[in-house]
Design a protein around this motif. Structure first.
Motif, PDB file in Angstrom:
ATOM      1  N   TYR B 169      21.828 -62.575 -14.977  1.00  0.00           N
ATOM      2  CA  TYR B 169      20.708 -62.103 -14.167  1.00  0.00           C
ATOM      3  C   TYR B 169      21.021 -61.978 -12.689  1.00  0.00           C
ATOM      4  O   TYR B 169      20.156 -61.551 -11.916  1.00  0.00           O
ATOM      5  CB  TYR B 169      19.429 -62.947 -14.407  1.00  0.00           C
ATOM      6  CG  TYR B 169      19.001 -62.855 -15.850  1.00  0.00           C
ATOM      7  CD1 TYR B 169      19.231 -63.900 -16.744  1.00  0.00           C
ATOM      8  CD2 TYR B 169      18.433 -61.676 -16.348  1.00  0.00           C
ATOM      9  CE1 TYR B 169      18.894 -63.785 -18.077  1.00  0.00           C
ATOM     10  CE2 TYR B 169      18.100 -61.551 -17.683  1.00  0.00           C
ATOM     11  CZ  TYR B 169      18.337 -62.612 -18.553  1.00  0.00           C
ATOM     12  OH  TYR B 169      18.025 -62.491 -19.880  1.00  0.00           O
ATOM     13  N   ALA B 172      21.143 -58.258 -12.426  1.00  0.00           N
ATOM     14  CA  ALA B 172      19.785 -57.705 -12.462  1.00  0.00           C
ATOM     15  C   ALA B 172      19.120 -57.896 -11.108  1.00  0.00           C
ATOM     16  O   ALA B 172      18.459 -56.982 -10.595  1.00  0.00           O
ATOM     17  CB  ALA B 172      18.976 -58.384 -13.564  1.00  0.00           C
ATOM     18  N   GLU B 247      20.090 -58.338 -19.891  1.00  0.00           N
ATOM     19  CA  GLU B 247      20.295 -58.014 -18.487  1.00  0.00           C
ATOM     20  C   GLU B 247      20.729 -56.561 -18.325  1.00  0.00           C
ATOM     21  O   GLU B 247      20.291 -55.868 -17.406  1.00  0.00           O
ATOM     22  CB  GLU B 247      21.352 -58.952 -17.890  1.00  0.00           C
ATOM     23  CG  GLU B 247      21.428 -58.832 -16.383  1.00  0.00           C
ATOM     24  CD  GLU B 247      22.428 -59.795 -15.772  1.00  0.00           C
ATOM     25  OE1 GLU B 247      22.600 -59.730 -14.540  1.00  0.00           O
ATOM     26  OE2 GLU B 247      23.033 -60.601 -16.489  1.00  0.00           O
ATOM     27  N   ILE B 250      17.723 -54.383 -18.492  1.00  0.00           N
ATOM     28  CA  ILE B 250      16.880 -54.443 -17.291  1.00  0.00           C
ATOM     29  C   ILE B 250      17.457 -53.520 -16.211  1.00  0.00           C
ATOM     30  O   ILE B 250      16.752 -52.726 -15.574  1.00  0.00           O
ATOM     31  CB  ILE B 250      16.793 -55.886 -16.741  1.00  0.00           C
ATOM     32  CG1 ILE B 250      16.077 -56.791 -17.751  1.00  0.00           C
ATOM     33  CG2 ILE B 250      16.084 -55.910 -15.398  1.00  0.00           C
ATOM     34  CD1 ILE B 250      16.146 -58.271 -17.397  1.00  0.00           C
ATOM     35  N   ILE B 251      18.772 -53.610 -16.038  1.00  0.00           N
ATOM     36  CA  ILE B 251      19.434 -52.773 -15.033  1.00  0.00           C
ATOM     37  C   ILE B 251      19.307 -51.294 -15.405  1.00  0.00           C
ATOM     38  O   ILE B 251      19.035 -50.439 -14.541  1.00  0.00           O
ATOM     39  CB  ILE B 251      20.908 -53.183 -14.885  1.00  0.00           C
ATOM     40  CG1 ILE B 251      20.987 -54.636 -14.378  1.00  0.00           C
ATOM     41  CG2 ILE B 251      21.643 -52.244 -13.946  1.00  0.00           C
ATOM     42  CD1 ILE B 251      22.378 -55.227 -14.400  1.00  0.00           C
TER      43      ILE B 251
END
Lengths: 156, 1038
Positions: B169, B172, B247, B250-251
């Motif tokens: 994270y 992220a 992660e 999310i990116i």
């Protein structure tokens, strides 16, 4: 055919209610209902059809498309012999043939006493352990004629 | 803890540093220090019964009051699957393998309490047997580069704090807070990351297209369907490091401005789904999924969608259709998912492995990722190595590594000394790469040029016991079953192709079928709607490209060389024998003491049973099914017994000659191939004449194999049997000297060249032409002719094949002190292991890893200068190339030196004969050379091979000559007639494990006094017992 009990119908209805209105809900509903009853006979499909307002033919189309869905009851324990490449190369097919002989069932079938269902599966992703077999949720490595029946005996 | 901010994320990371430092070995090791026991808990480890070990460890640690200091953590990852269950103990980094519950006590008391790792549980180097305690020192791991799998054995997949301590994270956070969407996409583009699902499309460009598309609710999808049989990379990542995938998503969401995601995970991965669910739950708790992630103002959440067992749903549009709750059928493109995907919104679908790399690319920069790998294929790739390979498991290497190094340096080569045949890449969409192309590197374009594809990473190794036609059929069957049925080319095309392949494997194929297959393949590839159909023909096209001869054998000779297609053979031993000997049949007859029938059955296909029973290299034993229980049946010795008993009893086997034919055939060479050709031609009624240069017939049987292996009386009797069928013999005649080829061609209707490979190969070192430096083959010939040179007292033999051993063992019988000098390791010697053992037992010295440099004369004695070598990288045969160690040179003195590194043929006597690498070039099936009416077989064609190969070649030539001559006469070819010998069809009842019977040998120091036969045959009781071990694979149950 295995009977659907009152308790099962209740669970089925709950599942349908839980997913009602969600997009793409059909497959998760079918999966969960099959977990309850062990299979998806026409009655259950019709119930889902009414509950989710999806035509019965669409539901039948989905059930018959995906190999995980079955309209035939499965045994108490499911045996899946992996026939993925590595397992095939290391003797998965002879294991399957052997089991068919020993249990007296064809691939995809269930024993008369509903104890075991036998199926083949395309790759469990346990290729380092070839030839592999899954009984219920347990994966077994390097199964062969010598050890396969002993493994199954644990489930009787 | 609840939702966290970026600062809190960093705090958690800092808090976890201590734990991770222990696992990275950054703290000093103390016997009473904190220990982390990372026990592998992936699906494969569970399958190897890791759970009982884990439970036993837990109990033992608690009982001993060590729970504070010793933490037991179950990780994911089936890295080195063959060794499972495995466990790493940190901070030492000690790697324990093949764990069972009963060793737990020792681990706890010896290692955890006393600080001494338990040596017997460590990994051992297969060559030296030395233990290698640390995981990262084991070649399997040290040759890898872990990027996607960077958290191997370092984190608990069910504890988000562990992942955060390893930078989860952070990427992220940087992407959501510090970077704009364009920057993110730019970094991904710079990295050169290409889709790891198989298609290899540039990830950055895919994201860019979706980012540019207009839509209200875009989607980020993760393809965790991993349907390729033979692939388990994605499963391993999900079970070991699920947060890496979350992660990445999310990116990706930030990059394209999506706020909803799905992970489509196949239902066959229950553990992966469980761990993913847990990871998602923990991420949500920290607010890393949901609204306002890390206070960035960005929202993203995702769900798992479980597959239902359809391979086609791994295809992107089918996957989306499945999420929509429908039958998983692909859609035509355009529109592409980036514009119109799930629920018609712009959607990106990325593979698990692709996503697992994103966070690191953001954190370290695209340049960092691009610095690994090749120009067009950046980064690393995770492969799932399995099949006929010693070390099975996950392998992550930089793009651009040679396949050879993956199979041998990491994979540890092929088990049981079998020969490598091909490595399958890309599953049912891919192709196979044969031995000649093992230098191919793993990068998208290089692999595609071979006809295979990189694919998702499944790499299945196949050996000589796999049939490539059957493999093609296997993959086509898979594609046919999994075809969704929507488009005609795939639905019908795969079905027809499967029918043809099945037909061929069942022995009903025709040559036209190959052309039809190729035509169908092109059509299905070109016109199928989705990747499944477009790539389904690949395995067929690939196997046709490199293994066409296997298809031809199945069709033209109804033969499956690998012994796989059940309709094409009775028992594997019969199939492997070049002569097709009815092995279980004669074993059964010997067991029943029906010796006359046994020898008659043997002689139906083998004119030299006494010879082969002694010297054959038994390909039958290499495939004997009994070996799967204990050891192979000692087939040649049973054959020898039958031949010897027949001899003893004076049993003669009559031969049947067919109607006399007028044609005369000249056979050049009286070795096994010539004898074989003469025998069969004679039986067919022809008039063969053997022209042999040396005084007697036999070729290598007499002038190569010494008498202590093959007594001359046995040899003479079996040669005479052949001659007595009606063969004319002219010895002392060399073609090109006494008679010319032209004369032969004008006098005879056909010629067979069976001249063997009689001349020793030159090593190519200075001084090789000195006096008392001899060729091994020439020496053996001279010994047999009764004119051996004086070899003095000390002898060196350079070489490692059977010829070198024959020379060495002959010299020791002549009273010399003998040393064999071989440049590789003992296990690499081409000579049979038994011969090497016998030689050493007789007192012959073996010096390995010695490469000759030059031979000189000092004070009248020969000195050979040798370089000591080290095993270097692997060559394509899977053996390590000897690398001279700089400066390590020795000089040794000998009276005589022999060069026995190989033999070549003398084909100079016949002009215009096509050669290939110095050997006679023939059509594989008809044995015809480029010259009219001239055929060839045996060592002259293959190079030094087995006696049985030569005999079989002689037979094949005879059949071929008969076919051609009969056609000229307007007649049908001869048909072999055999008497029907009734064999009892009975399978053994109970199978009791017992090893193979071995024939006794004379005591070493006695037997070297002369050339008496070393190996004594079986006795009656022994042979019966050995015959009883046969599983009777020839018996079928109706």
């Amino acid at each position: 055919m295995k009977e659907i009990t009152e308790a099962m119908w209740k669970e089925i209805d709950d599942i349908i209610q839980g997913h009602k209105g969600k997009r793409g809900a059909l497959i998760p509903v079918l999966e969960e209902c099959q977990n309850v009853c062990g299979y998806l006979p026409m009655e259950v499909q019709e119930r889902i059809s009414k509950g989710l307002n999806i035509p019965g033919s669409t539901i039948y189309g989905v059930v018959s498309f995906y190999s995980f869905f079955t309209m035939v009851p499965k045994g108490r324990h499911t045996i899946k012999i992996c026939l993925g490449t590595a397992c095939y190369v290391r003797g998965g097919k002879p294991n399957l043939d052997y089991l068919q002989d020993q249990l007296g069932v064809e691939v995809g079938g269930t024993m008369g006493d509903l104890s075991f269902s036998l199926d083949s599966v395309r790759c469990l992703g346990a290729c380092g352990m070839a030839p592999a077999m899954v009984v219920d949720d347990d994966t077994y490595a390097q199964v062969n004629r010598q050890n396969i029946m002993a493994i199954l005996d644990r489930y009787r | 803890m609840g939702r966290i901010s970026r600062d809190q994320l960093n705090e958690i990371k800092l808090r976890g540093k201590g734990i991770i430092d222990i696992r990275l070995g950054k703290v000093s090791v103390r016997a009473d220090g904190e220990k982390h026991l990372m026990i592998c808990g992936g699906t494969a480890c569970h399958a190897s019964r890791s759970k009982p070990v884990r439970d036993a460890l837990k109990r033992e640690i608690e009982t001993r009051g060590l729970s504070q200091r010793c933490k037991l953590i179950e990780t994911g990852n089936d890295a080195f699957a063959t060794l499972a269950p495995v466990m790493v103990v940190y901070p030492e980094g000690v790697y324990y393998v093949h764990l069972t519950p009963d060793v737990v006590g020792d681990i706890v008391s010896q290692h955890l309490i006393d600080g001494r790792p338990v040596e017997r549980l460590l990994y051992r180097d297969p060559g030296s047997g030395r233990p290698i305690p640390r995981m990262m020192d084991i070649p399997y791991f040290s040759n890898q580069r872990l990027v996607t799998l960077r958290n191997l054995s370092l984190i608990d997949p069910e504890n988000i704090d562990d992942a955060i301590a390893r930078d989860a994270y952070q990427g992220a956070a940087k992407a959501l807070i510090d970077m704009a969407a364009e920057e993110i996409i730019n970094q991904v583009k710079i990295s050169g990351l290409r889709g790891r699902g198989g298609a290899g499309f540039a990830t950055g460009i895919k994201w860019e297209l979706a980012a540019q598309a207009k839509g209200d609710g875009k989607y980020v999808l993760c393809n965790a369907d991993e349907g390729d049989p033979g692939a388990f990379m994605d499963r391993s990542v999900l079970e070991a490091d699920p947060h890496a995938v979350l992660e990445g998503m999310i990116i990706a969401a930030k990059a394209i401005d999506a706020h909803q995601g799905y992970i489509y995970c196949r239902a066959e991965y229950p553990l992966a789904i469980r761990r993913l669910n847990r990871a998602i739950g923990q991420a949500r708790d920290y607010g890393l999924l949901g609204t306002d992630i890390l206070g960035s103002g960005f929202d993203f959440d995702l769900e798992i969608y479980q597959g239902a067992g359809a391979f086609v749903c791994g295809e992107e549009t089918a996957l989306m259709t499945s999420i929509e709750g429908k039958r998983g059928m692909p859609r035509p493109r355009p529109p592409f998912p980036a514009q119109s995907g799930l629920w018609k919104e712009p959607t990106i679908l990325n593979n698990v492995e692709t996503l697992a790399n994103i966070a690191q690319i953001i954190l370290n920069g695209g340049d960092w990722y691009a610095s690994i790998g090749t120009e067009k294929s950046r980064g690393t790739k995770v492969f799932a190595l399995s099949g006929k390979v010693n070390n099975s498991g996950l392998v992550e290497v930089p793009m651009g590594m040679r396949l050879k190094d993956i199979v041998y340096s990491i994979g540890g080569g092929i088990p049981k000394d079998k020969r490598f045949k091909a490595v399958q890449l890309g599953g049912p969409s891919g192709g196979c790469i044969p031995l000649e192309l093992l230098d191919t590197v793993t990068d998208y374009e290089s692999i595609t040029s071979t006809g295979a594809i990189m694919g998702s990473g499944g790499m299945v190794v196949m050996d000589e016991d796999n049939c490539m036609v059957d493999i093609a059929r296997f993959f086509m069957e898979f594609c046919q079953e999994e075809s969704c049925g929507k488009c005609t080319p795939c639905r019908e095309g795969t079905k027809r192709m499967l029918e043809l392949l099945t037909k061929i494997t069942e022995g009903r194929g025709e040559m036209a079928d190959i052309a039809t297959l190729e035509e169908l393949a092109e059509m299905v590839k070109d016109s199928s709607l989705c990747g499944l159909g477009q790539t389904a023909p690949n395995p067929v096209l690939s196997t046709l490209r490199y293994f066409r001869h296997e298809y031809e054998d199945h069709i033209l000779e109804r033969r499956c060389e690998a012994g796989v297609c059940p309709d094409l053979f009775k028992a594997r031993c019969i199939n492997a024998c070049p002569l097709g000997q009815e092995v279980p049949g004669y074993i059964s007859l010997v067991a029943e003491e029906r010796f006359e029938e046994a020898i008659r059955l043997i002689r139906q296909t083998n004119p030299m049973p006494g010879v082969l029973g002694r010297v054959c290299n038994h390909p039958c034993m290499d495939v004997c099914v009994r070996a799967q229980t204990d050891e192979a049946i000692n087939i040649p010795k049973i054959k020898r017994f039958a031949a010897d008993i027949a001899r003893e009893k004076g049993a003669t086997v009559p031969f049947n000659k067919a109607r006399e034919k007028k044609e005369k055939i000249a056979i050049i060479g009286g070795g096994p191939s010539g004898l074989g050709a003469a025998y069969y031609l004679s039986l067919m009624g022809y008039k063969p004449t053997i022209f042999e240069e040396l005084p007697k017939l036999g070729g290598m049987l007499r002038y190569g194999i010494p008498a202590y292996r093959l007594p001359r009386d046995i040899l003479d009797e079996e040669i005479n049997y052949i001659i007595d069928t009606g063969v004319t013999v002219r010895t002392g005649v060399r073609i090109g000297r006494e008679i010319s080829v032209e004369e032969l061609r004008s006098t005879y209707d056909a010629l067979f060249i069976g001249i063997g490979a009689q001349r020793s190969q030159i090593i190519g070192i200075p001084g090789e032409d000195m006096e008392r430096v001899y060729g091994g083959a020439e020496f053996l010939r001279q010994v047999e002719l009764g004119e051996p040179p004086d070899i003095g007292k000390t002898v060196a033999v350079i070489g490692g094949g059977n010829a070198a051993i024959d020379v060495a063992r002959t010299c020791i019988r002549m009273g010399a002190d003998v040393t064999i000098l071989y440049r590789r390791e003992r296990k690499d010697m081409p000579a049979s292991a038994e011969e090497v053992e016998d030689a050493i037992a007789e007192g012959i010295k073996l010096k390995i890893l010695m490469m000759p440099e030059s031979i000189n004369k000092t004070n009248g004695r020969l000195t050979i200068t040798l370089h000591t070598c080290e095993p270097g990288e692997f060559d394509k045969s899977g053996r390590r190339i000897p690398v001279p160690v700089p400066g390590k040179v020795v000089s040794e003195e000998y009276d005589t030196i022999f060069a026995a590194i190989g033999q070549v043929s003398d084909t100079g006597f016949i002009k215009d004969l096509d050669l290939r690498r110095g050997r006679v070039s023939v059509d594989r099936l008809s044995l015809k050379t480029n010259l009219d009416n001239i055929y060839a077989g045996g060592d002259a064609v293959t190079g030094p091979a087995m006696v049985v190969d030569a005999l079989a070649a002689g037979k094949r030539a005879a059949v071929s000559i008969d076919r051609d001559l009969s056609a000229k006469r307007g007649e049908r070819p001869s048909v072999e007639q055999h008497e029907k010998i009734f064999v009892t069809m009975k399978v053994p009842g109970e199978i009791v494990e017992q090893g193979m019977a071995r024939a006794p040998k004379g005591s070493p120091h006695e037997r070297i006094k002369d050339f008496r036969e070393v190996e004594l045959g079986f006795g009656g009781e022994t042979v019966k017992k050995e015959c009883g071990r046969c599983l009777r694979c020839d018996v079928t149950i109706e």
